[in-house]
Design a protein around this motif. Structure first.
Motif, short mmCIF file in Angstrom:
data_model
loop_
_atom_site.label_atom_id
_atom_site.label_comp_id
_atom_site.label_asym_id
_atom_site.label_seq_id
_atom_site.Cartn_x
_atom_site.Cartn_y
_atom_site.Cartn_z
N PHE A 25 -0.88 -4.21 8.86
CA PHE A 25 -2.29 -4.30 8.50
C PHE A 25 -3.54 -5.55 8.41
O PHE A 25 -4.08 -5.43 9.33
CB PHE A 25 -2.24 -3.84 6.87
CG PHE A 25 -3.83 -3.11 5.83
CD1 PHE A 25 -4.34 -2.54 6.39
CD2 PHE A 25 -4.31 -4.40 5.53
CE1 PHE A 25 -6.28 -2.04 5.94
CE2 PHE A 25 -5.98 -4.08 4.67
CZ PHE A 25 -6.45 -3.48 5.49
N VAL B 177 -13.52 -1.23 5.25
CA VAL B 177 -12.13 -1.45 5.51
C VAL B 177 -11.65 -1.12 4.46
O VAL B 177 -11.13 0.00 4.61
CB VAL B 177 -11.72 -2.63 6.65
CG1 VAL B 177 -10.33 -2.58 6.66
CG2 VAL B 177 -12.35 -2.67 7.46
N LEU C 122 -4.35 -3.84 -5.76
CA LEU C 122 -3.73 -2.46 -3.94
C LEU C 122 -5.12 -3.52 -3.50
O LEU C 122 -5.21 -3.88 -2.50
CB LEU C 122 -4.10 -1.42 -3.97
CG LEU C 122 -2.15 -1.13 -4.61
CD1 LEU C 122 -2.74 0.19 -4.38
CD2 LEU C 122 -1.41 -1.51 -3.10
N ALA D 288 -9.06 -8.00 4.24
CA ALA D 288 -10.28 -6.88 4.92
C ALA D 288 -11.36 -7.18 4.37
O ALA D 288 -11.40 -7.55 2.94
CB ALA D 288 -9.32 -5.97 4.54
N ARG E 247 -9.29 2.50 4.23
CA ARG E 247 -8.27 2.18 4.84
C ARG E 247 -7.06 2.29 3.58
O ARG E 247 -6.43 2.38 3.55
CB ARG E 247 -7.22 1.22 5.44
CG ARG E 247 -8.81 0.95 6.79
CD ARG E 247 -7.43 1.18 7.81
NE ARG E 247 -6.32 1.65 7.93
CZ ARG E 247 -5.82 0.63 8.60
NH1 ARG E 247 -5.79 -0.28 9.76
NH2 ARG E 247 -4.36 0.85 8.58
N ILE E 248 -8.11 1.88 2.41
CA ILE E 248 -7.38 1.30 1.10
C ILE E 248 -7.03 2.77 -0.12
O ILE E 248 -6.97 3.00 -0.24
CB ILE E 248 -6.99 0.42 0.65
CG1 ILE E 248 -7.12 -0.70 1.90
CG2 ILE E 248 -5.74 -0.16 -0.58
CD1 ILE E 248 -5.32 -0.27 2.18
N PRO F 238 -7.65 7.33 0.51
CA PRO F 238 -6.71 7.74 1.31
C PRO F 238 -5.84 7.36 -0.41
O PRO F 238 -5.38 8.68 -0.88
CB PRO F 238 -5.39 6.74 1.89
CG PRO F 238 -6.11 6.15 2.72
CD PRO F 238 -7.58 5.44 1.50
N LEU F 239 -6.10 6.71 -1.33
CA LEU F 239 -5.74 6.72 -2.51
C LEU F 239 -6.16 8.15 -3.45
O LEU F 239 -4.93 8.62 -3.90
CB LEU F 239 -5.31 5.35 -3.13
CG LEU F 239 -4.76 3.54 -3.10
CD1 LEU F 239 -4.31 3.28 -2.72
CD2 LEU F 239 -3.22 4.41 -2.56
N PHE G 202 0.62 -1.18 -0.15
CA PHE G 202 -0.35 0.26 0.46
C PHE G 202 1.07 0.96 0.30
O PHE G 202 1.40 1.62 0.95
CB PHE G 202 -0.77 -0.70 1.52
CG PHE G 202 -1.98 -1.04 0.88
CD1 PHE G 202 -2.32 -1.58 -0.21
CD2 PHE G 202 -1.33 -2.08 2.36
CE1 PHE G 202 -3.22 -3.17 0.45
CE2 PHE G 202 -2.14 -3.06 2.03
CZ PHE G 202 -2.96 -3.62 0.87
N ARG H 279 -15.04 -5.21 2.97
CA ARG H 279 -15.20 -4.14 1.82
C ARG H 279 -15.24 -2.90 2.06
O ARG H 279 -15.07 -1.71 1.75
CB ARG H 279 -16.98 -4.30 1.10
CG ARG H 279 -16.54 -4.64 -0.25
CD ARG H 279 -18.16 -4.90 -0.66
NE ARG H 279 -18.68 -6.58 -0.99
CZ ARG H 279 -18.22 -7.28 -1.62
NH1 ARG H 279 -17.09 -6.54 -2.43
NH2 ARG H 279 -18.54 -8.24 -1.93
N HIS I 101 0.31 4.50 0.44
CA HIS I 101 0.11 5.10 1.83
C HIS I 101 0.33 5.22 2.79
O HIS I 101 0.50 5.56 3.24
CB HIS I 101 -1.24 5.84 1.48
CG HIS I 101 -2.70 4.64 1.62
ND1 HIS I 101 -2.42 3.88 1.09
CD2 HIS I 101 -3.09 4.79 2.71
CE1 HIS I 101 -3.70 3.32 0.86
NE2 HIS I 101 -3.55 3.39 1.96
N ALA J 221 -5.57 -6.19 -0.33
CA ALA J 221 -6.50 -5.70 0.66
C ALA J 221 -6.93 -7.24 1.30
O ALA J 221 -7.46 -7.60 2.66
CB ALA J 221 -6.60 -5.06 1.25
N LEU K 293 -6.54 -5.93 11.20
CA LEU K 293 -7.32 -6.51 10.68
C LEU K 293 -8.38 -7.75 12.17
O LEU K 293 -9.22 -7.96 12.17
CB LEU K 293 -7.88 -7.04 9.73
CG LEU K 293 -7.26 -6.05 8.40
CD1 LEU K 293 -6.92 -6.88 7.25
CD2 LEU K 293 -8.35 -5.25 8.65
#
Lengths: 376, 298
Positions: A120, B204, B191, B200, B208-209, B212-213, A109, B202, A111, B195, A124
């Motif tokens: 991460f 989350v 990506l 993770a 979180r991904i 931010p992107l 990721f 949906r 960021h 996740a 979770l």
């Protein structure tokens, strides 16, 4: 999330050892996937033991990646079942399977820092902060990247990024880790180095790994067992040695051993061997095969299993066309007839001269026979 | 040595000026430079000068004080508020629309983008009257809502702030959609799969991904529609009431009705400064976004 309660005591019991949880078994039964009229995977079945390193080997379009994606849950199979550690996961979403996945493109990721990336999956799972910090640190240490936790992925080299991706996939101790050509984007030297590292970590932690590659050398180096795939089917599933010495199909013999193929007919059977009259004229003693007398056969023998000898003792002979030095070995090409040449790898000390007339011999136990595909 | 060092830059400049390429470049740039000087720089400087002059031609900050007090201040604040509301509304709608379009097949995505952008080839005035027909007390929308006996219908959708924000949001939507669409297409979907493979869900993954992107894109789109709304004139004039007077209308009124050119000039300069500040912020956010993009590509 629900099986976390079960997993936590094992984690606590593991104590000082980093990620001492071992992998679980995985079984795949009669997996099938079609895309319209195209069959991507057909009747894929295998039992993988806990802690085993298994490679799906095949060229592109062989169905190896599709099979992996079905195990991961990204592709839904038309039929068949997938069981991980006794739990049927066939119809579960990827996020509910609790598997680890390492992608060819790393997919860190961008960021998040390296440490945040690895943390991460632990976040979770509701792992306490202190333990997250400890496990991230241990896992980074395992791949020799301690001190890189605060960097962003873009500040790392490809090899380092893939190490971090590996950390991220194993930090939560998934029962099975899937890897889709993880070293495909790296150069040869780095690839060799990471192969050794992956193998070492897998063995130390007792991980169950399923690895996809089209590189047979990589498969041989890493795997406990290899599934050779072709046209959506598993051609053969066995240890590297089995595949190498007892290939079940000409494809396996060719793909793994880069075998020479000669054609002929079964002349007769002895107690131990089958004798084959080659089309080039010579008589070849090969491993026993139940083919009928006179049946057309294809003979497969790997370059490394052949040797040069006096023409009189040989099953075939010819003129040396080229000799190439590759370290302690010499690659020799012998012209044994019109449009027919045989490749050998012999010790440099036995190297013949170009233009020399030599015979070719082999131990009958290293020669595999296959029924010829077209009798014409 | 110490003598020749200061001479070096001058020599370099002279050499550069002497080069044929530079002379040719200056010559071709000249018409544009003159055009900008005459029609852009001169009027702005003129406006600035005007805003600092009193009736006798002496220096004063009276007009700025006037702009930032009383009714003028409240118009300025209204302008900022409506622009912020527009930015927010076009960001939310634009996000949903851009997300939907970014998930379509390329052909359908292209068609959808045409549908979003095409109305903006029609004159702003016509479009605004279109909205007035739709949103009036006896407009299509209210008639329909009354027909299904929606409680409270008909709603007042025109000549108030709702009307203005509906109108300006509609104008800004293509900008936010285009900007966000570009950013969303740039997000590596794998990506998200990565996740998911780690467990993770949906929600989350989105929080979180994904978010931010696309965050840099959201910031630029929001700022851009805010800046563009600041100077908007037609829509607030036609779809708003007296309480929705925005600064552009005020300036127009001062010039055409009150003949207070100096006051209008001061308001113009203030509007310009706010716009510049917004553009500066946009540039900062944009460079952040660029480095984020670089990261996701590496």
């Amino acid at each position: 999330m629900t099986d976390l309660g079960v997993a936590t005591p094992t984690v606590a019991g593991a104590g000082d050892k980093p990620a001492a949880a071992t992998g679980k078994s995985l079984s795949v039964v009669a997996l099938r996937k079609t895309y319209g009229p195209m069959v991507a995977v057909e009747d894929a079945s295998m039992e993988i033991a806990a802690g085993e390193f298994v490679t799906f080997l095949g060229s592109s379009g062989s169905g190896k990646t599709t099979t992996l994606m079905m195990i991961a849950g990204f592709v839904e199979p038309d039929s068949g079942t997938i069981t991980v550690g006794g739990r049927d996961v066939t119809r579960l979403d990827p996020q509910k399977r609790n598997l680890g996945f390492v992608f060819q493109q790393y997919l860190l990721f961008p960021h998040m820092t390296v440490a945040e990336n690895i943390a991460f999956p632990l976040q979770l799972r509701g792992v306490p902060k202190d333990e997250i910090r400890r496990r991230v640190f241990e896992t980074l240490d395992l791949v020799g990247l301690s001190g890189f936790g605060n960097r962003k992925p873009r500040q790392l080299s490809g090899g380092q990024q893939q190490r971090v991706a590996l950390c991220r996939a194993l930090v939560y101790r998934p029962p099975v880790i899937l890897m889709d050509e993880p070293l495909g984007a790296l150069d040869k030297k780095l690839r060799d180095q990471l192969q050794t590292e992956i193998k070492k970590i897998q063995r130390e932690l007792g991980l169950t790994v399923i690895y996809v590659t089209h590189d047979q050398e990589e498969a041989l180096v890493l795997s406990d067992r290899i599934a050779v795939m072709r046209d959506g089917r598993i051609d053969q599933f066995g240890t590297p040695r089995e595949l190498f010495e007892r290939p079940r199909t000409p494809f396996v013999a060719d793909f793994l051993g880069a075998a020479n193929f000669l054609s002929g007919r079964v002349e007769h059977h002895t107690d131990e061997h089958t004798l084959v009259r080659l089309d080039t004229g010579g008589l070849l003693r090969a491993r026993q095969h139940a083919l009928a007398k006179g049946a057309p056969v294809s003979v497969a023998v790997q370059p490394g299993r052949l040797d040069v000898c006096a023409p009189a003792d040989a099953f075939c002979s010819g003129t040396v066309q080229s000799v190439t030095y590759v370290g302690t070995l010499v690659r020799v090409v012998v012209n044994v007839g019109a449009n027919c040449s045989i490749r050998l790898e012999v010790s440099a000390r036995n190297a013949p001269q170009v233009g020399e007339r030599v015979g070719i011999t082999a131990d009958p136990d290293n020669i595999n026979l296959f029924a010829a595909e077209s009798a014409g | 040595m110490s003598v020749s060092t200061p001479a070096l830059p001058a020599a370099r400049i002279r050499a550069a000026l002497a080069s044929r390429r530079t002379r040719y470049g200056l010559l071709t740039a000249l018409p544009v430079v003159i055009y900008l000087l005459v029609l852009f720089v001169y009027p702005i400087l003129g406006t600035l000068a005007l805003s600092l002059k009193d009736e006798q031609g002496g220096f004063t900050l009276h007009w700025y004080a006037d702009t930032l007090t009383g009714i003028n201040l409240s118009v300025l604040l209204t302008t900022l508020r409506i622009s912020a509301e527009t930015a927010l509304a076009s960001l939310v709608l634009g996000f949903l629309l851009a997300y939907a379009v970014s998930r379509m097949r390329p052909l359908f995505a292209a068609l959808a983008m045409v549908l979003v952008v095409a109305p903006h080839f029609v004159s702003a005035l016509v479009r605004t009257y279109g909205w007035i027909i739709l949103l009036g007390d006896y407009g299509v929308l209210n008639e329909a809502m009354q027909a299904v006996h929606l409680p409270g219908a008909p709603y007042q959708l025109l000549y108030n702030e709702i009307g203005v924000v509906i109108g300006t949001t509609y104008v800004m939507l293509p900008y936010t959609v285009l900007l966000l669409y570009g950013v969303m297409r740039g997000v590596d979907r794998r990506l998200l799969a990565a996740a998911a493979s780690m467990g993770a869900g949906r929600l989350v993954i989105f929080r979180r991904i994904y978010l931010p992107l696309v965050a840099p894109g959201l910031a630029s789109a929001g700022l851009l529609s805010f800046i563009l709304s600041l100077g908007y004139y037609v829509t607030p004039r036609l779809m708003g009431g007296p309480n929705q007077t925005m600064i552009a209308s005020l300036i127009e009124q001062q010039v055409t009705k009150d003949y207070r050119w100096n006051g209008a000039a001061a308001q113009g300069v203030v509007l310009l400064l706010i716009t510049f500040a917004g553009l500066l912020l946009l540039k900062v956010v944009g460079s952040l976004g660029a480095s984020a993009k670089q990261r996701s590509n590496s």
